[in-house]
Design a protein around this motif. Structure first.
Motif, PDB file in Angstrom:
ATOM      1  N   GLY A 293      13.853   6.249 -12.525  1.00 37.76           N
ATOM      2  CA  GLY A 293      13.271   7.467 -13.122  1.00 37.76           C
ATOM      3  C   GLY A 293      11.883   7.253 -13.699  1.00 37.76           C
ATOM      4  O   GLY A 293      11.172   8.223 -13.973  1.00 37.76           O
ATOM      5  N   ASP A 294      11.469   5.986 -13.886  1.00 34.97           N
ATOM      6  CA  ASP A 294      10.112   5.749 -14.409  1.00 34.97           C
ATOM      7  C   ASP A 294       9.067   6.208 -13.391  1.00 34.97           C
ATOM      8  O   ASP A 294       9.321   6.179 -12.178  1.00 34.97           O
ATOM      9  N   LEU A 295       7.913   6.560 -13.920  1.00 33.23           N
ATOM     10  CA  LEU A 295       6.805   6.944 -13.028  1.00 33.23           C
ATOM     11  C   LEU A 295       5.856   5.765 -12.867  1.00 33.23           C
ATOM     12  O   LEU A 295       5.578   5.046 -13.836  1.00 33.23           O
ATOM     13  N   LEU A 296       5.340   5.584 -11.657  1.00 33.66           N
ATOM     14  CA  LEU A 296       4.325   4.560 -11.418  1.00 33.66           C
ATOM     15  C   LEU A 296       3.052   5.233 -10.906  1.00 33.66           C
ATOM     16  O   LEU A 296       3.123   6.213 -10.159  1.00 33.66           O
ATOM     17  N   ALA A 297       1.910   4.693 -11.319  1.00 30.06           N
ATOM     18  CA  ALA A 297       0.625   5.181 -10.815  1.00 30.06           C
ATOM     19  C   ALA A 297       0.074   4.147  -9.847  1.00 30.06           C
ATOM     20  O   ALA A 297      -0.005   2.963 -10.189  1.00 30.06           O
ATOM     21  N   VAL A 298      -0.265   4.591  -8.659  1.00 27.34           N
ATOM     22  CA  VAL A 298      -0.925   3.718  -7.691  1.00 27.34           C
ATOM     23  C   VAL A 298      -2.395   4.107  -7.733  1.00 27.34           C
ATOM     24  O   VAL A 298      -2.758   5.227  -7.364  1.00 27.34           O
ATOM     25  N   PHE A 299      -3.226   3.185  -8.217  1.00 33.05           N
ATOM     26  CA  PHE A 299      -4.632   3.528  -8.475  1.00 33.05           C
ATOM     27  C   PHE A 299      -5.504   3.442  -7.219  1.00 33.05           C
ATOM     28  O   PHE A 299      -5.110   2.870  -6.202  1.00 33.05           O
ATOM     29  N   THR A 300      -6.684   4.013  -7.354  1.00 33.25           N
ATOM     30  CA  THR A 300      -7.707   3.959  -6.297  1.00 33.25           C
ATOM     31  C   THR A 300      -7.160   4.515  -4.982  1.00 33.25           C
ATOM     32  O   THR A 300      -7.344   3.940  -3.911  1.00 33.25           O
ATOM     33  N   ALA A 301      -6.491   5.629  -5.101  1.00 34.13           N
ATOM     34  CA  ALA A 301      -5.855   6.223  -3.924  1.00 34.13           C
ATOM     35  C   ALA A 301      -6.552   7.515  -3.488  1.00 34.13           C
ATOM     36  O   ALA A 301      -6.055   8.233  -2.629  1.00 34.13           O
ATOM     37  N   GLY A 302      -7.736   7.771  -4.070  1.00 31.40           N
ATOM     38  CA  GLY A 302      -8.430   9.026  -3.774  1.00 31.40           C
ATOM     39  C   GLY A 302      -9.121   9.043  -2.420  1.00 31.40           C
ATOM     40  O   GLY A 302      -9.479  10.103  -1.911  1.00 31.40           O
ATOM     41  N   ALA A 303      -9.333   7.847  -1.838  1.00 31.85           N
ATOM     42  CA  ALA A 303      -9.988   7.779  -0.524  1.00 31.85           C
ATOM     43  C   ALA A 303      -9.009   7.224   0.493  1.00 31.85           C
ATOM     44  O   ALA A 303      -8.358   6.206   0.226  1.00 31.85           O
ATOM     45  N   TYR A 304      -8.916   7.858   1.654  1.00 32.26           N
ATOM     46  CA  TYR A 304      -8.026   7.410   2.725  1.00 32.26           C
ATOM     47  C   TYR A 304      -6.577   7.312   2.240  1.00 32.26           C
ATOM     48  O   TYR A 304      -5.829   6.438   2.648  1.00 32.26           O
ATOM     49  N   GLY A 305      -6.236   8.190   1.310  1.00 34.75           N
ATOM     50  CA  GLY A 305      -4.868   8.273   0.822  1.00 34.75           C
ATOM     51  C   GLY A 305      -4.211   9.442   1.532  1.00 34.75           C
ATOM     52  O   GLY A 305      -3.623   9.283   2.611  1.00 34.75           O
ATOM     53  N   PHE A 306      -4.370  10.628   0.955  1.00 37.98           N
ATOM     54  CA  PHE A 306      -3.737  11.797   1.567  1.00 37.98           C
ATOM     55  C   PHE A 306      -4.191  11.995   3.009  1.00 37.98           C
ATOM     56  O   PHE A 306      -3.398  12.403   3.866  1.00 37.98           O
ATOM     57  N   THR A 307      -5.469  11.714   3.298  1.00 39.15           N
ATOM     58  CA  THR A 307      -5.967  12.010   4.657  1.00 39.15           C
ATOM     59  C   THR A 307      -5.266  11.183   5.726  1.00 39.15           C
ATOM     60  O   THR A 307      -5.248  11.552   6.891  1.00 39.15           O
ATOM     61  N   MET A 308      -4.660  10.073   5.341  1.00 39.01           N
ATOM     62  CA  MET A 308      -3.949   9.262   6.330  1.00 39.01           C
ATOM     63  C   MET A 308      -2.438   9.440   6.209  1.00 39.01           C
ATOM     64  O   MET A 308      -1.664   8.719   6.847  1.00 39.01           O
ATOM     65  N   ALA A 309      -2.023  10.397   5.400  1.00 40.23           N
ATOM     66  CA  ALA A 309      -0.582  10.624   5.223  1.00 40.23           C
ATOM     67  C   ALA A 309       0.008  11.273   6.471  1.00 40.23           C
ATOM     68  O   ALA A 309      -0.692  11.970   7.209  1.00 40.23           O
TER      69      ALA A 309
END
Ligand code: LLP
Length: 421
Positions: free
Chosen positions: A361-377
């Protein structure tokens, strides 16, 4: 510098708690900080302020229309590589006169679209493409402004999968052939060569490779002047590196310091096609811990985001910093693999990573995901794509809804013959 900050062990994006946003939108989701995005754009713009320049944000790094709009408001242009990216850039209000179109496999309809919309220029990657553009432009009764993408044969000293300026690479026209191609182009009625383009690779940490390639390109440039080819733009491509974990990239001012003296004398407008450096640290991926499990000495943290949401670790072995969104005081540090739910052994967000022990249930943050993150999903394993949230100060906006199961099958059709009689 970015606006993701811990206050008393709780992660904030600008003025908002990341955990509060997670409660509202669910997980996983991408979270972007407007002020970080803006800051990075402005620092870059300022670094090159001494010379006439256009920053064409590389849409492939992050193509959400809201992100593009935020950058358009700063005066950004766009570097696009497909008809879809032209559409997005225009939809966001980016001026066509600031759009450059790269990519080595442009189709007829994409070229026609670019010409119809009167974008700044097309970056040509082969002589076949040059001929096709010439033919299409003439049919449309226009003259296509173009640059040739030159391959300077440079080792950008980055991950081999994101190096593009070596002579073995599929991109661009070898420097040795470029003169001849420009000569051809200058005589074709349907094209007007106005620029030189290069892009040597991505996540480049030092300006050295840029200095080396731009020196080669300015030699070409001087020869073109002799030929009376009126080059007005030098497009230096993208590739300025950022910090993911331990890297120490030089800032844009140091890149500018090295690059400007080489290109200034040309009197040309400098085009920068920067993606990662503008948006990389402006975004994080937020995911929830589903399970802890172990196998022999190996410990796994199973989370609800996988390689379908963030492909970079699986594809390039890329390392992204991962931290709990709310830090548990006194939690022991353990070595874990952070893995996703996808049915592939290669589905992980981090391997052998030391993390404070987390609970279900804990949340984790994966940093530096603003580039080539969603666009490669992707939708692999039929997983709906995650939501995207944009924070500006104390306001959060849902800029892309989480996909639904219905979205997954939209556009699919079952042949009548397969239906029971
Ligand atoms: N211009 C051209 C022609 C490009 O091909 C690229 C990136 C850029 C500009 C922007 O480069 P940037 O400033 O973002 O480094 N998916 C990989 C990166 C692929 C880069 C492709 N081309 C990754 O996740 O690291």
């Amino acid at each position: 510098m970015d606006y993701f900050e811990y206050k008393n062990g709780v992660l904030y994006c600008e003025d908002l708690r990341v955990s509060s946003i997670a409660e509202k939108v669910g997980t996983p989701f991408y979270l972007y900080s407007h002020n970080t995005l803006r800051r990075h754009y402005r620092v870059l713009d300022e670094a090159f302020s001494e010379v006439p320049h256009i920053i064409c944000f590389s849409v492939k790094a992050n193509s959400n229309v809201a992100i593009l709009k935020a950058l358009a408001n700063e005066g950004a242009g766009a570097d696009v590589v497909s008809g879809g990216e032209i559409f997005r850039a225009l939809r966001a209000g980016i001026e066509p006169s600031k759009i450059v179109f790269a990519g080595l496999g442009k189709t007829v309809s994409e070229i026609e679209y670019a010409l119809r919309e009167k974008i700044l220029m097309i970056n040509v990657e082969s002589s076949d493409e040059l001929m096709l553009i010439n033919e299409l432009a003439q049919k449309m009764g226009v003259v296509a402004p173009i640059a040739l993408r030159v391959n300077p044969d440079i080792d950008p000293q980055t991950h081999p999968r994101i190096a593009t300026g070596l002579k073995e690479s599929k991109f661009g026209i070898p420097l040795a052939q470029a003169m001849a191609e420009y000569e051809v182009a200058s005589k074709l009625p349907g094209v007007n060569p106005i620029g030189v383009h290069q892009h040597i690779g991505s996540q480049i940490l030092q300006p050295g490779p840029f200095e080396e390639s731009l020196k080669k390109i300015t030699n070409l440039f001087n020869s073109l002047r002799v030929l009376n080819v009126d080059i007005r733009y030098i497009n230096i491509g993208g590739g300025f590196g950022i910090q993911y974990t331990e890297e120490e990239p030089l800032g844009p001012d140091r890149f500018a310091e090295a690059i400007i003296p080489i290109v200034r004398e040309s009197g040309c407008t400098i085009i920068l096609e920067i993606g990662r450096m503008i948006c990389g640290n402006s975004g994080i991926l937020v995911t929830r811990v589903l399970y802890n499990k172990s196998s022999g000495s190996k410990r796994f943290v199973v989370v609800d985001a996988g390689m379908n949401d963030l492909l970079r670790p699986s594809l390039y072995g890329a390392e992204h910093r991962i931290e709990p969104v709310v830090i548990r005081q006194g939690a022991p540090v353990v070595e874990v693999d952070v893995v996703g739910p996808i049915c592939e052994s290669g589905d992980f967000l981090a391997k052998n990573r030391k993390l404070p022990k987390v609970e279900q249930g804990d949340l984790l943050a994966v940093f530096t995901a603003g580039a080539y993150g969603f666009t490669m999903a992707s939708n692999y394993n039929s997983r709906p794509k995650p939501a995207e949230v944009f924070v500006s100060g104390d306001k959060a906006f849902l800029i892309r809804k989480r996909e639904t199961y219905e979205d997954l099958v939209r556009g699919e059709a079952v042949p009548r013959d397969l239906e029971p009689a």
